[in-house]
Enzyme design. Structure first.
Site, PDB file in Angstrom:
ATOM      1  N   GLU A 389     -56.999 -12.592 -19.057  1.00 41.50           N
ATOM      2  CA  GLU A 389     -58.434 -12.283 -19.031  1.00 41.50           C
ATOM      3  C   GLU A 389     -58.664 -10.946 -18.341  1.00 41.50           C
ATOM      4  O   GLU A 389     -58.237 -10.744 -17.206  1.00 41.50           O
ATOM      5  CB  GLU A 389     -59.194 -13.368 -18.245  1.00 41.50           C
TER       6      GLU A 389
HETATM    7 ZN   LIG Z   1     -62.670 -15.918 -24.168  1.00 38.33          ZN
END
Ligand SMILES: [Zn+2]
Length: 425
Positions: A389
């Site tokens: 992320e």
């Molecule tokens: Zn996502």
């Protein structure tokens, strides 16, 4: 007595297995998110709306746009209403619209979201010649109203349209030119092919990068990206990875001569082009569909990669699924879960942190019960995998630096682990 214990043991086993079947979603998920059969979506009316005087024009007639309605209040405030494709849905309110005026004038724009609060800082893009593309010029500071969840900003308008969007606009048809521009496609060792079609018939592209002879053994690195349309920084990170994997240097060459890369950098082209907040054209969060495979986009990856299980020459080795959120965070598989090869993520993340001391990263290991891409790679192949992320407010410089150094350290870690595997064999 013996029978009694047997019953207890059997029910204990049942209870511990149940967590997979009964996974209902992460804390930030809306209810019923793991039911991934088709849901109805509300398509936005594509139109150009003129309001106020002198006139302000606002349009959503382009790929990636999201703008549902516009009102003017007579005090130069123009309110833009933005609604999601369907609900309930995570608070990831994507917007993108063209805006211009008949004369040069200032306008106060208020972003008003249906059932959501403001999240993405407006990015102003203008049409740049001779590149013939929309390029980001600046971020516009907003006044956030926490009572209503709206955000207001001032912008100078002129007869030439600009685009204002939640993140830089990168639509599905831009993928090819971006990969060419980044020097990925013009190489004999890169093959880009249509792995299948999205729900609405857009191509889902697969890139194979390798210099391993088709008749030689080669471990496979899989890359997935852009399941969630607004998560542009994670998508750009995945493209920088591909650029490094295809680079003309000793490390990348050694990697390509050893490994096979299979990448799906734009897995949700319908959602991206329709300006969705999170879902595909089936109204479903693709990253909750890796157990039931109800949607064509997830099925394409499964059907492309699953045959590798029976291959004598190709062996799945590691997988990364790129996303964006409000911080740089790695979601590895718990260290206690035995994978083969084991703990690649832990070795790799340590190097990413060493190489980027000024950048903050968080690590939050998870079990393997949720129906997300990473866990499918573990369940299908027994390998280690990572949800990667990227901070959705990361600077361009940090994004470039971190992604390049992370791609390089990944190649080193994978080569070392493949060497170990080969010795053990
Ligand atoms: Zn996502």
């Amino acid at each position: 007595m013996y029978k009694y214990f047997q019953v207890i043991i059997v029910s204990l086993i049942l209870v511990s297995c149940k967590s997979t079947e009964e996974f209902t979603g992460f804390s930030y998920d809306p209810p019923d998110v793991t039911n991934t059969t088709d849901k109805v979506i509300q398509e936005q009316a594509r139109r150009t709306i003129g309001v106020d005087s002198p006139k302000v024009w606002i349009s959503n007639e382009f790929d990636g746009a999201r703008m549902n309605d516009v009102y003017a209040y007579g005090d130069s405030t123009v309110e833009v209403f933005v609604a999601p494709e369907n609900g309930p849905i995570n608070n990831s309110p994507w917007y993108a619209f063209k805006i211009w005026s008949d004369t040069v004038r200032m306008a106060k724009i208020r972003l008003n979201y249906l059932d959501a609060t403001h999240r993405y800082l407006p990015k102003l893009q203008s049409w740049v010649q001779p590149d013939s593309m929309w390029k980001q010029q600046m971020e516009l500071p907003v006044q956030y109203d926490s009572a209503t969840g709206t955000a207001t900003f001032d912008v100078l308008l002129a007869p030439d349209p600009i685009i204002i969007s939640g993140q830089p606009l990168h639509t599905s048809s831009d993928l090819l030119s971006t990969l060419t521009h980044r020097g990925v496609l013009d190489n004999s060792f890169v093959e880009m092919k249509e792995a299948g079609k999205s729900k609405l018939g857009r191509p889902v592209w697969e890139l194979e990068i390798t210099e391993v002879d088709p008749n030689e053994k080669g471990p496979v690195l899989a890359i997935v990206s852009r399941q969630h349309p607004p998560e542009v920084t994670g998508y750009l990170a995945s493209l920088i990875f591909l650029e490094e994997l295809a680079a003309d240097n000793a490390l990348a060459r050694e990697f390509r001569e050893t490994f096979v890369v299979k990448a799906f950098p734009m897995l949700n082209p319908d959602g991206v082009d329709m300006g969705h907040w999170r879902h595909n054209a089936g109204g479903v969060d693709l990253n909750r569909d890796w157990e039931n495979f109800n949607q064509p986009e997830t099925r394409i990856v499964k059907e492309t990669l699953e045959p590798l299980k029976n291959s004598d020459l190709r062996r799945m080795f590691y997988a990364i699924d790129f996303h964006s959120t409000n911080e740089n965070i790695f979601y590895p598989i718990n260290e206690e879960v035995k994978t083969n090869p084991d703990n690649i993520t832990q070795q790799w993340v340590e190097r990413i942190q060493e190489d980027n001391e000024e950048v903050v990263f968080n690590i939050e290991p998870f079990d393997t019960s949720s129906p997300i891409a990473k866990n499918w790679f573990y369940h299908a192949f027994g390998i280690d995998a990572l949800t990667y992320e990227v901070d959705d407010q990361i600077s361009d410089e940090d994004l470039e630096q971190v992604s390049r150094s992370a791609a390089k350290s990944l190649m080193r870690v994978l080569l070392e682990n493949w060497d170990k595997t080969s010795v053990e064999n």
